[in-house]
Motif scaffolding. Structure first.
Motif, short mmCIF file in Angstrom:
data_model
loop_
_atom_site.label_atom_id
_atom_site.label_comp_id
_atom_site.label_asym_id
_atom_site.label_seq_id
_atom_site.Cartn_x
_atom_site.Cartn_y
_atom_site.Cartn_z
N ARG A 36 0.83 -1.21 0.00
CA ARG A 36 0.00 0.00 0.00
C ARG A 36 0.86 1.25 0.00
O ARG A 36 0.57 2.21 -0.72
N GLN A 37 1.91 1.27 0.81
CA GLN A 37 2.79 2.44 0.84
C GLN A 37 3.46 2.64 -0.52
O GLN A 37 3.51 3.77 -1.03
N ALA A 38 3.96 1.55 -1.08
CA ALA A 38 4.64 1.66 -2.37
C ALA A 38 3.68 2.12 -3.46
O ALA A 38 4.03 2.97 -4.28
N PHE A 39 2.48 1.58 -3.45
CA PHE A 39 1.49 1.97 -4.46
C PHE A 39 1.12 3.44 -4.32
O PHE A 39 1.02 4.17 -5.31
N LYS A 40 0.93 3.88 -3.08
CA LYS A 40 0.56 5.27 -2.84
C LYS A 40 1.65 6.23 -3.30
O LYS A 40 1.37 7.28 -3.89
N LEU A 41 2.90 5.87 -3.04
CA LEU A 41 4.01 6.74 -3.39
C LEU A 41 4.29 6.78 -4.89
O LEU A 41 4.94 7.71 -5.39
N THR A 42 3.79 5.80 -5.64
CA THR A 42 4.13 5.71 -7.07
C THR A 42 2.90 5.69 -7.97
O THR A 42 3.02 5.38 -9.16
N ALA A 43 1.73 6.03 -7.43
CA ALA A 43 0.48 5.93 -8.20
C ALA A 43 0.53 6.73 -9.49
O ALA A 43 -0.05 6.33 -10.52
N ASP A 44 1.23 7.86 -9.48
CA ASP A 44 1.27 8.71 -10.68
C ASP A 44 2.26 8.20 -11.73
O ASP A 44 2.38 8.81 -12.82
N LEU A 45 2.96 7.12 -11.43
CA LEU A 45 3.96 6.60 -12.36
C LEU A 45 3.49 5.33 -13.09
O LEU A 45 4.27 4.71 -13.81
N ALA A 46 2.24 4.97 -12.93
CA ALA A 46 1.75 3.68 -13.43
C ALA A 46 1.35 3.69 -14.90
O ALA A 46 1.09 2.63 -15.47
N THR A 47 1.30 4.85 -15.53
CA THR A 47 0.85 4.93 -16.92
C THR A 47 2.01 4.83 -17.89
O THR A 47 2.94 5.65 -17.86
N PRO A 48 2.00 3.83 -18.79
CA PRO A 48 3.07 3.73 -19.78
C PRO A 48 3.04 4.90 -20.75
O PRO A 48 1.97 5.34 -21.18
N ARG A 49 4.20 5.42 -21.10
CA ARG A 49 4.31 6.49 -22.08
C ARG A 49 4.60 5.88 -23.43
O ARG A 49 5.68 5.33 -23.67
N ALA A 86 21.12 -5.52 -17.45
CA ALA A 86 19.76 -5.68 -16.92
C ALA A 86 18.89 -4.55 -17.48
O ALA A 86 18.39 -3.69 -16.75
N PRO A 87 18.71 -4.53 -18.82
CA PRO A 87 18.03 -3.40 -19.47
C PRO A 87 16.52 -3.44 -19.31
O PRO A 87 15.95 -4.39 -18.76
N VAL A 88 15.87 -2.40 -19.80
CA VAL A 88 14.40 -2.29 -19.81
C VAL A 88 13.83 -2.53 -18.42
O VAL A 88 12.87 -3.28 -18.23
N GLY A 89 14.48 -1.94 -17.42
CA GLY A 89 13.96 -1.99 -16.06
C GLY A 89 14.27 -3.24 -15.28
O GLY A 89 13.89 -3.35 -14.10
N LEU A 90 15.00 -4.21 -15.87
CA LEU A 90 15.24 -5.47 -15.17
C LEU A 90 16.18 -5.31 -13.98
O LEU A 90 16.27 -6.21 -13.14
N ARG A 139 2.88 -3.62 -12.25
CA ARG A 139 2.26 -2.80 -13.28
C ARG A 139 3.05 -1.55 -13.62
O ARG A 139 2.71 -0.84 -14.56
N LEU A 140 4.09 -1.24 -12.89
CA LEU A 140 4.88 -0.04 -13.20
C LEU A 140 5.62 -0.23 -14.52
O LEU A 140 6.31 -1.24 -14.70
N PRO A 141 5.52 0.71 -15.45
CA PRO A 141 6.27 0.60 -16.71
C PRO A 141 7.77 0.77 -16.47
O PRO A 141 8.20 1.46 -15.54
N TYR A 142 8.55 0.17 -17.33
CA TYR A 142 9.99 0.11 -17.12
C TYR A 142 10.62 1.50 -17.03
O TYR A 142 11.59 1.71 -16.28
N HIS A 143 10.10 2.47 -17.79
CA HIS A 143 10.74 3.78 -17.83
C HIS A 143 10.51 4.59 -16.57
O HIS A 143 11.13 5.65 -16.40
#
Length: 357
Positions: free
Chosen positions: A13-26, A282-286, A297-301
């Motif tokens: 819950r803490q992690a989701f709350k802190l990163t909610a605005d980063l969940a949309t892939p560009r 470890a590219p593309v967010g790995l 669900r967080l996009p790699y970028h």
């Protein structure tokens, strides 16, 4: 093992709350990254195959290797993307990367998500988990070196077994259940009807026709044999680098028992900055593998931004701070050190140290 506590739910819950605005892939980032990566991958491959200066061949080959590896790594993102997230990306990736490498997205879609299932992770039903922490050093080395045969495997599958499977039902069952999934667990069996979607069938046929087409063009002299050989070497080494990355993606503590969510998270690894080389191996967010298991669900970028926020704002006692490694060599050294230690004879009074302590 196996239960989920309120503290563990709180971490999510803490992690989701802190990163909610980063969940949309560009979308623009996905397409631009894929386009540039494939341009470098195939351009470098052509230069390495056509050059005569050994320095140019080696340099272009290395650049192509890293770009091919990065391009192939997008298959992980595709397994998490919904079609509406980045429309057409899956098709574009298969045309530019999946079919030319005879490793289409259907071999990861519907499989990788099982690795994230909390009742499967680390168990015998997990397609991407083995108790590697209990292997011998020779077993780990063999696990890594086996990946060098990947080009042979995809050629055999695409050029022989796929066409044969349409005529022989037993071969079709083998292809669908055992040879249509990118896994490390040799006992994993894919459902027989799991890969029967028309678009997935089209991917298989595309790989078949590509394999036969390249073979025919090479035999006719239209495609230089050296280009095919260079493709083989680059692809082989790219899969080897990925296998080394796999060795340090988890701590591999489990031996088949069901794990709690915190145990699953603590078995995963981040390799964050200031290390620079993970951008290549470890590219593309790995490089943020533990964070990915926390928030798939967080996009790699956006994983780098998310990691910075969580590192700064989560309490010092949070499990999030316990899953970092400095780099590939250091993490591999720890893994081989643990397996050597685990194989030493011990008296009853000895207590094995926790590698995470």
């Amino acid at each position: 093992m196996g239960s989920t506590t309120e503290d563990e739910v709180g971490l999510v819950r803490q992690a989701f709350k802190l990163t909610a605005d980063l969940a949309t892939p560009r979308r623009a980032i996905y397409w631009l990254d894929l386009a540039l990566t494939t341009l470098v991958a195939w351009g470098g491959l052509g230069l390495a195959a056509g050059a005569h200066d050994p320095v140019v061949v080696a340099g272009a080959g290395l650049v192509s290797l890293l770009a091919v590896y990065r391009a192939l790594s997008f298959i992980h993102e595709i397994s998490h993307l919904r079609p509406r997230d980045v429309p057409g990306f899956r098709l574009g990736w298969n045309l530019l990367v999946g079919v030319p490498l005879m490793t289409p997205s259907m071999m990861y879609e519907g499989v990788h998500n099982l690795h994230h299932a909390k009742d499967r992770f680390g168990t015998a039903r997990d397609p991407e988990y083995l108790p590697l922490g209990r292997f011998s050093p020779a077993g780990l080395a063999g696990f890594a070196l086996l990946s060098l045969l990947a080009p042979l495997g995809v050629i055999l599958r695409s050029g022989i077994l796929i066409p044969l499977s349409f005529a022989v039902p037993a071969v079709r069952r083998l292809v669908k259940t055992k040879l249509s999934a990118l896994v490390i667990n040799p006992d994993f069996v894919r459902e027989d009807n799991d890969n029967s979607r028309p678009d997935w069938l089209a991917q298989e046929i595309g790989c078949w026709l590509w394999c036969w087409g390249v073979a025919a063009a090479t035999a006719a002299g239209w495609v230089p044999l050296r280009l095919v050989a260079t493709w083989f070497v680059v692809f082989s080494l790219a899969t080897f680098v990925n296998q080394l990355r796999t060795l340090v993606a988890h701590y591999w503590h489990n031996d088949g028992e069901r794990m709690s969510f915190e145990e699953q998270f603590l078995d995963s690894v981040n390799v964050p900055p200031p290390a620079l080389l993970p951008f290549l191996w470890a590219p593309v967010g790995l490089r943020y593998h533990a964070l990915h298991h926390l928030l798939p669900r967080l996009p790699y970028h956006n994983l780098g931004k998310a990691h910075a926020r969580l590192s700064a704002q989560l309490a010092a006692t949070s499990p999030y701070h316990r899953v970092e490694e400095r780099g590939l060599v250091a993490a591999l050294g720890k893994l081989f050190g643990r397996v050597r230690l685990n194989r030493l004879p011990r008296s009853g009074a000895e207590v094995r140290q926790d590698p995470l302590a």
